[in-house]
Design a protein around this motif. Structure first.
Motif, PDB file in Angstrom:
ATOM      1  N   THR A   1       0.666  -1.348  -0.073  1.00 56.85           N
ATOM      2  CA  THR A   1       0.055  -0.054   0.083  1.00 56.85           C
ATOM      3  C   THR A   1       0.870   1.285  -0.023  1.00 56.85           C
ATOM      4  O   THR A   1       1.715   1.386   0.834  1.00 56.85           O
ATOM      5  CB  THR A   1      -0.912   0.008   1.456  1.00 56.85           C
ATOM      6  OG1 THR A   1      -1.713  -1.357   1.090  1.00 56.85           O
ATOM      7  CG2 THR A   1      -1.780   1.204   1.203  1.00 56.85           C
ATOM      8  N   SER A   2       0.524   2.112  -0.935  1.00 58.16           N
ATOM      9  CA  SER A   2       1.299   3.409  -1.080  1.00 58.16           C
ATOM     10  C   SER A   2       0.912   4.398   0.105  1.00 58.16           C
ATOM     11  O   SER A   2      -0.347   4.359   0.644  1.00 58.16           O
ATOM     12  CB  SER A   2       0.882   4.166  -2.114  1.00 58.16           C
ATOM     13  OG  SER A   2       1.629   5.329  -2.233  1.00 58.16           O
ATOM     14  N   LYS A   3       2.002   4.972   0.849  1.00 59.31           N
ATOM     15  CA  LYS A   3       1.663   5.970   1.725  1.00 59.31           C
ATOM     16  C   LYS A   3       1.755   7.283   1.483  1.00 59.31           C
ATOM     17  O   LYS A   3       1.392   8.192   2.159  1.00 59.31           O
ATOM     18  CB  LYS A   3       3.015   5.849   2.867  1.00 59.31           C
ATOM     19  CG  LYS A   3       2.946   4.537   3.706  1.00 59.31           C
ATOM     20  CD  LYS A   3       3.867   4.425   4.959  1.00 59.31           C
ATOM     21  CE  LYS A   3       3.498   3.205   5.779  1.00 59.31           C
ATOM     22  NZ  LYS A   3       4.396   3.413   7.169  1.00 59.31           N
TER      23      LYS A   3
ATOM     24  N   PRO B   1      -0.973   8.993  -0.018  1.00 56.16           N
ATOM     25  CA  PRO B   1      -2.292   9.511   0.412  1.00 56.16           C
ATOM     26  C   PRO B   1      -2.121   9.818   2.046  1.00 56.16           C
ATOM     27  O   PRO B   1      -2.863  10.902   2.581  1.00 56.16           O
ATOM     28  CB  PRO B   1      -3.411   8.579   0.433  1.00 56.16           C
ATOM     29  CG  PRO B   1      -2.936   7.744  -0.862  1.00 56.16           C
ATOM     30  CD  PRO B   1      -1.528   7.545  -0.609  1.00 56.16           C
ATOM     31  N   PHE B   2      -1.588   9.063   2.847  1.00 57.80           N
ATOM     32  CA  PHE B   2      -1.343   9.153   4.350  1.00 57.80           C
ATOM     33  C   PHE B   2      -0.430  10.431   4.566  1.00 57.80           C
ATOM     34  O   PHE B   2      -1.112  11.542   5.229  1.00 57.80           O
ATOM     35  CB  PHE B   2      -0.728   8.036   4.817  1.00 57.80           C
ATOM     36  CG  PHE B   2      -0.359   8.201   6.366  1.00 57.80           C
ATOM     37  CD1 PHE B   2      -1.037   8.279   7.356  1.00 57.80           C
ATOM     38  CD2 PHE B   2       1.131   8.353   6.646  1.00 57.80           C
ATOM     39  CE1 PHE B   2      -0.657   8.397   8.625  1.00 57.80           C
ATOM     40  CE2 PHE B   2       1.375   8.946   7.869  1.00 57.80           C
ATOM     41  CZ  PHE B   2       0.521   8.807   9.078  1.00 57.80           C
ATOM     42  N   TYR B   3       0.576  10.568   4.004  1.00 59.43           N
ATOM     43  CA  TYR B   3       1.630  11.757   4.029  1.00 59.43           C
ATOM     44  C   TYR B   3       0.847  13.087   3.571  1.00 59.43           C
ATOM     45  O   TYR B   3       1.008  14.089   4.225  1.00 59.43           O
ATOM     46  CB  TYR B   3       2.878  11.611   3.361  1.00 59.43           C
ATOM     47  CG  TYR B   3       3.731  10.534   4.211  1.00 59.43           C
ATOM     48  CD1 TYR B   3       3.935  10.826   5.533  1.00 59.43           C
ATOM     49  CD2 TYR B   3       4.242   9.377   3.662  1.00 59.43           C
ATOM     50  CE1 TYR B   3       4.848   9.830   6.242  1.00 59.43           C
ATOM     51  CE2 TYR B   3       4.814   8.483   4.193  1.00 59.43           C
ATOM     52  CZ  TYR B   3       5.401   8.580   5.612  1.00 59.43           C
ATOM     53  OH  TYR B   3       5.928   7.733   6.277  1.00 59.43           O
ATOM     54  N   LEU B   4       0.132  12.940   2.567  1.00 59.94           N
ATOM     55  CA  LEU B   4      -0.732  13.999   1.850  1.00 59.94           C
ATOM     56  C   LEU B   4      -1.645  14.507   3.003  1.00 59.94           C
ATOM     57  O   LEU B   4      -2.186  15.570   3.124  1.00 59.94           O
ATOM     58  CB  LEU B   4      -1.482  13.606   0.624  1.00 59.94           C
ATOM     59  CG  LEU B   4      -2.270  14.678  -0.037  1.00 59.94           C
ATOM     60  CD1 LEU B   4      -1.095  15.863  -0.188  1.00 59.94           C
ATOM     61  CD2 LEU B   4      -3.090  14.277  -1.291  1.00 59.94           C
ATOM     62  N   SER B   5      -2.404  13.582   3.812  1.00 62.31           N
ATOM     63  CA  SER B   5      -3.378  13.853   4.667  1.00 62.31           C
ATOM     64  C   SER B   5      -2.843  14.591   5.900  1.00 62.31           C
ATOM     65  O   SER B   5      -3.334  15.323   6.303  1.00 62.31           O
ATOM     66  CB  SER B   5      -4.253  12.614   5.175  1.00 62.31           C
ATOM     67  OG  SER B   5      -4.756  11.966   4.136  1.00 62.31           O
ATOM     68  N   VAL B   6      -1.518  14.106   6.300  1.00 67.35           N
ATOM     69  CA  VAL B   6      -0.845  14.696   7.602  1.00 67.35           C
ATOM     70  C   VAL B   6      -0.494  16.275   6.988  1.00 67.35           C
ATOM     71  O   VAL B   6      -0.751  16.797   7.839  1.00 67.35           O
ATOM     72  CB  VAL B   6       0.396  13.857   7.607  1.00 67.35           C
ATOM     73  CG1 VAL B   6       1.213  14.732   8.653  1.00 67.35           C
ATOM     74  CG2 VAL B   6      -0.059  12.645   8.418  1.00 67.35           C
TER      75      VAL B   6
END
Length: 501
Positions: free
Chosen positions: A2-4, A6-11
């Motif tokens: 899974t690519s992270k 989107p997670f870092y973009l959300s942070v």
């Protein structure tokens, strides 16, 4: 995998949103970044004096409103026997007093409080209708046209035109200016010349704010519309008025004071300045400014005090996550130290630590006896809860009897959390031994102390309560810490032999 991204973009979005909200609060609401900052409040009092003629009296005074640089936060009246109301009329907002019969000298006081507020919530009212050109006599009209032509040639817009026109009127060698000023005051001359040139303008009554000044009268100056806002001009000075100490009291100049049923009326103004804390200034603005109706500051004070503590809990959670994920400190329960730290805030640190050790220590002794009875889990936990309540009650009564009033605050400890802590430590004692209990208990106590120090820091309290965007930044920090999968600092000691080799 899974690519992270989107997670870092959300942070990143959380951090940007938190910063944007905080900057917005600072710039638009004037909330300072530090708790020690102060704001200025001006108390301006109008004293109305007149003589009653033994008949019904009605007094009407032009009342100020929120304006650029000043937020009206309060107004009151002192007029014994008079009825008072604040009304909006075609000639602007006014304060009106009335009484059935008044005879002899009469005095009425009207007081307005203004918060110096560069972010005052005000929408300028643009000029309406077509400008009616005034009429002058033959020679005066020729002089007016000459002054207007000269100012037009030397200007580029309405603001510079007004400036040049005032310069010409203040030229003592100008025959045209002298002719116009024979029958008109400077402020009237500027207003009529601007109207003749079709420049939107009006005359307003202002007060020059000076701390401790008494018996000041309204001064009249010109206001010119620049397309987006009204700009003040003093007819005795060509430069625009710096409005930091100029309060516009009467925006319409229709009538400052109207009196029916009396004579010999006059009104004077007195003023005084006071410095208030930034928190008080924000609360005052919250009560006066509708923009803050959805802010915590618009809640009653009791609820505000509750939220002041609630807003600190995310800071405690961040500290716990850092200590457990990065440092590797062991605690009994995940966020039990945060709740204990909240109790420390109420009991004070030393009293809280002593109370915590007494309750948990005594509870472990009693829990060891209960374990021998082979009770079911629900019954055992219930018994521990009742035992904790009895322990707290006994310690509180003993503290009161021996004169330790600080011990009375021990009742702020979360009883259910303490009961589960005792249960967990007891099971850990049976499974891992006393050493592990001391490690987790000591880690919990150390974490609680660190969280307490953060929660009682005045700067942190101020930021978390006044800038809700800080919560989003804390949330982003916790999410980032949650992705850490490396060694804890306490685990690095396993590599000590390799370092020695």
């Amino acid at each position: 995998m899974t690519s992270k991204v989107p997670f870092y973009l959300s942070v990143a979005l959380l951090i940007l949103a938190g910063i944007a909200l905080s900057v917005f609060r600072h710039q638009n609401y004037g909330v300072p970044w530090t708790p020690g900052a102060t704001s200025k409040i001006w108390d301006v009092e109008a004293r109305i004096e007149f003589s009653g003629q033994n008949k019904p009296v009605t007094v009407s005074l032009a009342a100020p409103t929120t304006q650029a640089g000043f937020t009206l936060i309060n107004e009151s009246s002192s007029s014994s026997g008079y009825g008072v109301s604040y009304v909006s009329t075609d000639s602007g907002r006014r304060a009106e007093w009335s009484v059935r019969n008044a005879n002899g000298p009469q005095t009425i006081y009207y007081k307005a409080q203004f918060l110096v507020d560069p972010q005052a919530n005000v929408s300028p009212v643009p000029p309406k209708g077509e400008i009616q050109a005034p009429t002058f006599s033959g020679p005066v009209e020729s002089a007016a046209m000459a002054l207007i032509k000269q100012a037009t040639e030397r200007s580029a817009n309405d603001m510079t035109f007004t400036r040049e026109l005032i310069k010409s009127l203040n030229d003592t060698d100008s025959q045209n200016a002298s002719l116009i000023l024979n029958d008109l005051t400077k402020v009237e001359a500027v207003d009529k010349l601007l109207a003749y040139a079709k420049v939107p303008s009006k005359i307003v009554g202002v007060i020059e704010l000076e701390d401790g000044r008494r018996r000041q009268s309204i001064e009249h100056i010109n206001q010119v519309w620049d397309g987006s806002k009204w700009v003040l001009f003093n007819p005795n000075d060509a430069n625009p008025v710096i409005a930091e100490n100029i309060l516009v009291w009467d925006e319409t100049n229709v009538s400052l004071l109207d009196l029916v049923g009396g004579k010999n009326s006059q009104v004077h103004f007195s003023m005084i300045a006071q410095e208030v804390s930034s928190i008080q200034a924000t609360q005052e603005k919250a009560m006066a400014d509708g923009l803050l109706n959805f802010s915590i500051h618009s809640l009653p004070l009791e609820e505000q005090a509750m939220f002041k503590t609630i807003m600190l809990i995310p800071i405690g959670a961040l500290i716990v996550v850092f200590l457990r994920v990065i440092i590797g400190l062991k605690t009994s329960g995940t966020f039990m130290p945060v709740l204990i730290a909240v109790a420390f805030v109420q009991t004070q640190l030393l009293t809280g630590i002593v109370g915590f050790l007494l309750i948990v220590g005594t509870g472990l002794v009693i829990r060891s006896y209960l374990s021998k009875l082979n009770l079911l889990l629900v019954a055992r936990i219930s018994a521990v809860i009742i035992t904790v309540i009895l322990i707290i009650s006994v310690f509180t009564v003993v503290a009161f009897k021996i004169g330790l009033t600080e011990g009375l605050s021990i009742t702020f400890f979360p009883m259910i959390i303490l009961s589960w802590t005792i249960e967990r430590m007891s099971i850990l004692w049976e499974e891992e031994g006393a050493k592990e209990v001391l490690l987790q208990g000591g880690g919990s106590l150390l974490t609680s102390v660190l969280v307490y120090l953060a929660m009682t820091n005045s700067f942190i309290q101020y930021l978390t309560f006044n800038f809700i965007g800080i919560q989003l930044i804390v949330l982003a920090g916790i999410l980032l810490l949650g992705t850490y999968t490396g060694y804890r600092l306490t685990e690095l000691r396993r590599f000590k032999p390799l370092a020695e080799d």
